[in-house]
Each structure stands twice: as structure tokens, then as C-alpha cells.
Design a protein around this motif. Structure first.
Motif, short mmCIF file in Angstrom:
data_model
loop_
_atom_site.label_atom_id
_atom_site.label_comp_id
_atom_site.label_asym_id
_atom_site.label_seq_id
_atom_site.Cartn_x
_atom_site.Cartn_y
_atom_site.Cartn_z
N ASN A 202 43.25 53.13 27.43
CA ASN A 202 44.08 51.73 27.96
C ASN A 202 43.12 51.29 28.88
N LYS A 203 42.12 51.89 29.86
CA LYS A 203 41.85 51.86 30.77
C LYS A 203 40.02 50.71 30.19
N LEU A 204 40.26 52.02 29.41
CA LEU A 204 38.44 52.15 28.94
C LEU A 204 38.60 50.91 28.01
N THR A 205 39.57 50.29 27.09
CA THR A 205 39.69 49.25 26.52
C THR A 205 39.40 47.81 26.94
N LEU B 279 29.09 52.97 45.12
CA LEU B 279 29.05 52.07 43.62
C LEU B 279 29.45 51.85 42.60
N ASN B 280 30.06 50.87 42.64
CA ASN B 280 30.69 49.98 41.37
C ASN B 280 30.16 48.78 40.90
N GLY B 281 30.02 49.20 39.60
CA GLY B 281 29.72 47.93 38.16
C GLY B 281 31.02 47.41 37.84
N LEU B 282 30.80 46.10 37.57
CA LEU B 282 32.05 45.31 37.85
C LEU B 282 31.76 44.48 37.19
N ALA B 283 32.94 44.54 35.97
CA ALA B 283 32.99 42.74 35.33
C ALA B 283 34.43 41.78 35.19
N GLY B 284 34.07 40.59 35.75
CA GLY B 284 35.15 39.64 35.97
C GLY B 284 35.64 38.22 35.24
N VAL B 285 36.45 37.61 35.26
CA VAL B 285 36.36 36.63 35.52
C VAL B 285 37.44 35.52 35.67
N ASP B 286 37.31 34.74 36.76
CA ASP B 286 38.17 33.30 37.34
C ASP B 286 38.55 32.30 35.88
N ILE B 287 39.63 32.16 36.96
CA ILE B 287 39.63 30.67 36.10
C ILE B 287 40.70 29.97 37.16
N TYR B 288 40.33 28.70 36.58
CA TYR B 288 40.22 27.22 37.72
C TYR B 288 41.35 26.64 36.94
N PHE C 64 33.42 59.96 39.77
CA PHE C 64 33.43 59.03 39.03
C PHE C 64 33.94 58.39 37.70
N ASN C 65 34.95 57.21 38.14
CA ASN C 65 36.30 56.58 37.48
C ASN C 65 36.00 55.13 36.93
N ASN C 66 37.08 54.72 36.23
CA ASN C 66 36.59 53.38 35.61
C ASN C 66 38.56 52.99 36.25
N PHE D 176 41.06 38.32 37.23
CA PHE D 176 40.98 39.41 37.11
C PHE D 176 40.00 39.99 36.57
N GLU D 177 39.65 41.07 37.18
CA GLU D 177 38.60 42.02 37.74
C GLU D 177 38.24 43.63 36.67
N VAL D 178 37.84 44.28 36.56
CA VAL D 178 37.63 45.92 35.66
C VAL D 178 36.30 46.44 36.34
N GLY D 179 36.45 47.88 35.88
CA GLY D 179 35.06 47.90 36.49
C GLY D 179 34.80 49.45 36.04
N LEU D 180 33.87 49.91 36.70
CA LEU D 180 33.33 51.90 36.42
C LEU D 180 32.24 52.43 38.02
#
Length: 218
Positions: free
Chosen positions: A3-6, A148-157, A204-206, A166-170
């Protein structure tokens, strides 16, 4: 794990898909020179006041971020027994924001969390420096950590300058656990004071943050 990888794949896919859209009116979102401050709202209820994050927008698309968290716990177990744990972390980083939509601000970035923690335990017979148990694992133990984390997220105004996110990463992390001193207060030939050696390791994990971020731009 699946689920985390998805979630991670969806977040990165959404970020780059949003970048392909034409830019819309971004009056609801921060611009160069603005700052944001945010805390986490747990899905289980309550505000996570242990961690606060500040961002400063160098341009409409580029933001520097600084996260900090403090945790302290003291337990009075009995009249003669107590334990305490303290941890502190600081996480600088950077974000690249894409056009998104009028309300959505997707981004990718990285962060470098640095942390330190200390623990102790004491009762009528023993004093433990560096952990909260005479047989510690890697929980509640003195440590230094870096990631050292790479991440992706979105802000909803939701409204102008007020957002949820919301934010996820590895990432790759390193932790060094310190020595643990176990000192017995009573003379007993069957039990000797001793030191449990520290150790270190990589992981190393997500991840997917369980908190919903709530922030304000100013």
C-alpha cells in the motif's frame, strides 16, 4: 508495504501529471517571499505539536523548508522507579513546486533530518544511563541519526493562504546507538555492573505520513 509503494507511485505520478497542465490563477497560493508554517493533524485525532515546519518561498516554484521536533517523556513508575526519554530533530530541505491548479500545489523535493536522543532509567536497585531498560534493543536508547529523503506531496488550498497537505517519500538513513551503562546499587556477586556496547546501521525505506498537514501562508 504494497500500500505504501502504491501511494508513493500515485503521488509521484500526480506531481508530474500536474506539471503538464497549463498554469491557472494561483492567487490562493503563496508567491515569492511568502512563508508558511504548519503542524500535523493525526488521523487518530489531535494535533501533533511535537513537529513544526516552516517554509520560505524563494520564488513561486522553489521553497526552502525547515522542520523541527521535540519530544520529552517522564514516567514515574513507582515511588522509587522512573524513566525519561528526550529527543530532538531538525530537518532542512528544499521543494520544487509545479503549476498544479488554482487550489492544488504539487511538489517534489528532499529533506535531511538530523536527530539526537537520550534515555535513562532508575529504581532502588539499578541505574541505567543510555536506555530505559537493562536489556535495551533499539527503542528508547541514546542515539544520533541522519537521513536523506526524497519526497513528493501536494498542498490543497481551502481558502487563500490556508491549506491542508499530504506527503510520501523514500530515503536512506543512518543511526548510531550509544553505549548503555548499567550500574547496580547493591553489592551482589551474581550481578555485576556492566556496559552494553553501542552499534550502528543503515536502513532504506519508503514512508507515508499518517498526519494531515495543516498550514497557513503569510
Amino acid at each position: 508495504m504494497k500500500n505504501k509503494l502504491t501511494l508513493l507511485a500515485l503521488a509521484f505520478g500526480f506531481t508530474f501529471a500536474a506539471h503538464a497542465q497549463s498554469a491557472e490563477d494561483d492567487m490562493l497560493k503563496p508567491i515569492a517571499g511568502n512563508k508558511t508554517i504548519e503542524v500535523g493533524l493525526s488521523l487518530n485525532g489531535g494535533i501533533n505539536g511535537q513537529q513544526v515546519r516552516l517554509r520560505k518561498f524563494k520564488s513561486n516554484e522553489l521553497a526552502y523548508r525547515y522542520g523541527a521536533s521535540v519530544y520529552y517523556d517522564y514516567d514515574k513508575i513507582t515511588e522509587e522507579a522512573s524513566s525519561s526519554t528526550f529527543s530532538l530533530s531538525f530537518a532542512p530541505g528544499m521543494e520544487k513546486h509545479f503549476a498544479g491548479t488554482k487550489r492544488l500545489s504539487p511538489y517534489i523535493g528532499f529533506t535531511v533530518p538530523l536527530g539526537v536522543g537520550t534515555s535513562r532509567f532508575e529504581d532502588a536497585t539499578v541505574e541505567v544511563k543510555g536506555a530505559t531498560s537493562t536489556t535495551p534493543g533499539n527503542c528508547n536508547r541514546n542515539h544520533l541519526s541522519a537521513r536523506l529523503n526524497g519526497l513528493a506531496g501536494v498542498d490543497i488550498y481551502v481558502i487563500k493562504n490556508l491549506y491542508i497537505g499530504f506527503e510520501v517519500g523514500l530515503g536512506l538513513g543512518y543511526t548510531k546507538y550509544g553505549d548503555v551503562e548499567v550500574n547496580y546499587k547493591q553489592d551482589d556477586l551474581s550481578i555485576n555492573s556492566h556496559t552494553i556496547d553501542g552499534y550502528h546501521g543503515f536502513n532504506f525505506n519508503n514512508f507515508a505520513h499518517s498526519d494531515i498537514r495543516i498550514g497557513f501562508a503569510f
